[in-house]
Write an enzyme that holds these catalytic residues in place. Sequence first.
Site, PDB file in Angstrom:
ATOM      1  N   HIS A 227       0.827  -1.216   0.000  1.00 38.60           N
ATOM      2  CA  HIS A 227       0.000   0.000   0.000  1.00 38.60           C
ATOM      3  C   HIS A 227       0.863   1.268   0.000  1.00 38.60           C
ATOM      4  O   HIS A 227       0.673   2.138  -0.879  1.00 38.60           O
ATOM      5  CB  HIS A 227      -0.968  -0.018   1.188  1.00 38.60           C
ATOM      6  CG  HIS A 227      -1.701   1.266   1.398  1.00 38.60           C
ATOM      7  ND1 HIS A 227      -2.579   1.787   0.472  1.00 38.60           N
ATOM      8  CD2 HIS A 227      -1.663   2.160   2.435  1.00 38.60           C
ATOM      9  CE1 HIS A 227      -3.068   2.930   0.928  1.00 38.60           C
ATOM     10  NE2 HIS A 227      -2.515   3.177   2.117  1.00 38.60           N
TER      11      HIS A 227
ATOM     12  N   ASP B  87     -24.975  15.384 -23.370  1.00 37.56           N
ATOM     13  CA  ASP B  87     -23.536  15.643 -23.446  1.00 37.56           C
ATOM     14  C   ASP B  87     -22.705  14.501 -22.863  1.00 37.56           C
ATOM     15  O   ASP B  87     -21.772  14.708 -22.096  1.00 37.56           O
ATOM     16  CB  ASP B  87     -23.190  16.961 -22.747  1.00 37.56           C
ATOM     17  CG  ASP B  87     -23.650  16.987 -21.297  1.00 37.56           C
ATOM     18  OD1 ASP B  87     -24.445  16.111 -20.928  1.00 37.56           O
ATOM     19  OD2 ASP B  87     -23.217  17.872 -20.551  1.00 37.56           O
TER      20      ASP B  87
ATOM     21  N   HIS C 195       3.715   6.986   5.518  1.00 40.09           N
ATOM     22  CA  HIS C 195       2.556   7.738   5.999  1.00 40.09           C
ATOM     23  C   HIS C 195       1.752   6.999   7.064  1.00 40.09           C
ATOM     24  O   HIS C 195       1.040   7.624   7.850  1.00 40.09           O
ATOM     25  CB  HIS C 195       1.648   8.137   4.819  1.00 40.09           C
ATOM     26  CG  HIS C 195       0.849   7.016   4.239  1.00 40.09           C
ATOM     27  ND1 HIS C 195       1.333   6.197   3.245  1.00 40.09           N
ATOM     28  CD2 HIS C 195      -0.404   6.575   4.506  1.00 40.09           C
ATOM     29  CE1 HIS C 195       0.410   5.308   2.917  1.00 40.09           C
ATOM     30  NE2 HIS C 195      -0.662   5.508   3.666  1.00 40.09           N
TER      31      HIS C 195
ATOM     32  N   ASP D  47      -3.385   8.223  -1.030  1.00 39.23           N
ATOM     33  CA  ASP D  47      -3.689   7.145  -0.076  1.00 39.23           C
ATOM     34  C   ASP D  47      -5.152   6.720  -0.208  1.00 39.23           C
ATOM     35  O   ASP D  47      -5.475   5.526  -0.292  1.00 39.23           O
ATOM     36  CB  ASP D  47      -3.385   7.650   1.338  1.00 39.23           C
ATOM     37  CG  ASP D  47      -3.901   6.718   2.418  1.00 39.23           C
ATOM     38  OD1 ASP D  47      -3.568   5.519   2.379  1.00 39.23           O
ATOM     39  OD2 ASP D  47      -4.637   7.191   3.311  1.00 39.23           O
TER      40      ASP D  47
ATOM     41  N   GLU E 163       0.882   5.922  12.732  1.00 42.18           N
ATOM     42  CA  GLU E 163      -0.475   5.528  13.133  1.00 42.18           C
ATOM     43  C   GLU E 163      -0.568   4.037  13.459  1.00 42.18           C
ATOM     44  O   GLU E 163      -1.210   3.647  14.435  1.00 42.18           O
ATOM     45  CB  GLU E 163      -1.443   5.877  12.007  1.00 42.18           C
ATOM     46  CG  GLU E 163      -2.887   5.545  12.319  1.00 42.18           C
ATOM     47  CD  GLU E 163      -3.793   5.867  11.142  1.00 42.18           C
ATOM     48  OE1 GLU E 163      -4.888   5.303  11.109  1.00 42.18           O
ATOM     49  OE2 GLU E 163      -3.405   6.662  10.280  1.00 42.18           O
ATOM     50  N   ASP E 164       0.070   3.198  12.636  1.00 40.75           N
ATOM     51  CA  ASP E 164      -0.114   1.742  12.751  1.00 40.75           C
ATOM     52  C   ASP E 164       1.046   1.003  13.393  1.00 40.75           C
ATOM     53  O   ASP E 164       0.887  -0.151  13.792  1.00 40.75           O
ATOM     54  CB  ASP E 164      -0.355   1.139  11.356  1.00 40.75           C
ATOM     55  CG  ASP E 164      -1.633   1.655  10.709  1.00 40.75           C
ATOM     56  OD1 ASP E 164      -2.519   2.108  11.456  1.00 40.75           O
ATOM     57  OD2 ASP E 164      -1.733   1.611   9.471  1.00 40.75           O
TER      58      ASP E 164
END
Length: 754
Positions: free
Chosen positions: A75, A286, A99, A166, A103-104
């Site tokens: 990822h 259109d 990134h 992301d 957080e993880d």
Amino acid sequence: MGLRTLAAELLPSALQGAKQIAHNQVAHTYSFAELSNALHYLSRSDLKRVHEAYKFADQAHLGQFRASGEPYITHPLAVAGLCAAWRLDVQGIMAALMHDSMEDCGVTKTELIERFSLATADLVDGLTKLDKLQFSTREESQAESFRKMLLAMTRDVRVILIKLADRLHNMRTMTAMAPHKRGRIAQETLDIYAPIAHRLGLNTIYRELQDLSFSYLNPWRYAALAKAVQRSKGYRRDIIDRVHSAAKEALLKANVSAEISGREKNIYSIYRKMREKHSSFSQISDLFGFRVIVANIHECYLAMGVLHQLYKPMPGRFKDYIAIPKANGYQSLHTTLVSPLGSAIEFQIRSESMNAVADSGIAAHWMYKGKEVQASEAQRLGAMWLKSLIDIQDNTRDSTEFLEHIKIDLAPDSVYVFTPKSRILALPRGATPIDFAYAIHSDIGNRCTGALINGEPVALNTALRSGDVVNITTAASAVPNPIWLNYATTGRARSRIRHYLKTLEQEESHALGERMLTQALRSEGMILPDMESYDTAHTEIWQSLLRWSGNRSAHDLFVEIGLGRKIAAIVAKRLAHLLAEQGLRPDAVTFSLSRYGAEQERIGPSTVLLDGSEGATIKYATCCRPIPGDALIGHLGRGEGLIVHTAECKTGRKNAQREDAHWMDIGWADELSRSFDTGIVLLLQNGQGVLAQVAQVISQERADITHIEMDEERASDTTVLRLLISLRDRHHLAEVLRRLRRVPPVIRVSRAKG
């Protein structure tokens, strides 16, 4: 075959089709070797730094897998690959790879600073959610996370570029998730991330995020429309090829070198247009069009003239976004022509630099850095929006309110209006002169009294239309009106109005709270210690009192007392205790001051004097509508400020018995600043001109009627009339009632009691 029938055929396989659509998107970057090839624009030393960031991220995510079963590192690699397509610089690519590490993976910002650099760590930190903080609801947590990300974006726009990459990769690979999670993320993307991409001119991502969100939220509708578009393309292939050849030949004859390519409307925009116009698929004209890319602005207009000679233009279907760019910097000429078979075909004509901005918006700054093609207009307008985020942040402390303002500003539809000096402003559709005034300057908005549109006076809630010339009239004494919040649409205007009203309320609450605490402390025989004194003992007393009350400052304490959240008498007793600990004793003279003017049987922390100039902190109860001359009592509503009742008001007395500690005696000042409303009830004999006679008498007594209610029983001989009238005081009211009793049709008249 109709669209509904087609949808029914496709329903069993719709979800599978949506999954296939996501799977067939642009190929993902799965290895560092592929990423390195995409980063050919970086120097060798920069590539080495990117490799270090990759090894760090790979180690941090070791043992982690995505819902699809792939190693998690695929990822970040894919996100970095998307950023590489924008030619993002080395710090941006490194941040894209890392990134999710904070957080993880439990990586700290300090560790990133020591290992890489402060700039890279700031980017990663701006992308990190606030999961470690506790919020009462998911919505509050989400709002605070968006707030952090958007404010990080105002410092460095690379934050949102990485975040959009992301989100795009997550949307492309979301099929392995549970359905309820897919729906929540898709809705969030449609509400927030797609509009942000549009606002920054990233139109390619904007359209893909819309279509992906739509495919997860309404898979069968997406599949049905996709199939219908494909069939329609087959039906129109001959005419499309014919128009393409004719246009290319006509431009060559005019010596205009142009690149002509086909353009399809994305699925979600077709769906939205069908819903907005209540049209069927066959009525959308259109679906297909052409994009004409030429060398410069001069050739844009020349190409348009050539095409208008080739085919007839449809009236009202021409838009010049070159002279008046969209809010996100988009520039192009749009014209709709009638093809040889009578169908409408749209042409978008733009230069190469305009095309770069149209596809990549603010990201074109990195893609074409150092080259002739620049994204100056997108950069300028993007910077203006980022600045507006800072303005909204400065005036909004609540995260949910901040997100509400941002959602309003992300509305893609705009109107373009002119200032009296011919400056163009882009505002959301539905914007009013109030939004226009605050877009010019906050002081213009705060002092606004009226507006002229195209030279004609209009109400401040009038919706602006493209092409309007707007002029705002101001007055030095004018202030924002709370009712403006009902028709202000931009986040900037709403946040400024709310900020002004909250500041005004706080100032009034502070003054009222300080006065109440002073009076309450006098009843204890003591004087409020000076907060700005250099006396160490006074400083320690205030610090002890604030620790006890839980307030950060004396200002906050006074505001809470003024709003009724804390009781002045209780705070005064605590303060008196602290003063006593410092050796101070009640003073007989001060104690007697608290009794002066008070009733013998009731000695309270009075007296608050009212003159009518009070703002939002003091409210006059509508159940009894007190006027000067009435005996008063005041109720400190919890968080509502001081609510004033007449002393004989049944509602007021009932509440006073229930919450005695929240009640206080108040009185009228000698000098009053305005008139006051109160109600009267008349029983009238029905007849012609009765209402006119009553109104004439009230006017002769120099009172004003502000509201009228009348019973609807027309068959009766009598009618009950209820009036709200504005007058000076009780003596003025008595004169009005006396004169009304002399009017022949008036059977009975009295002051309204509730």
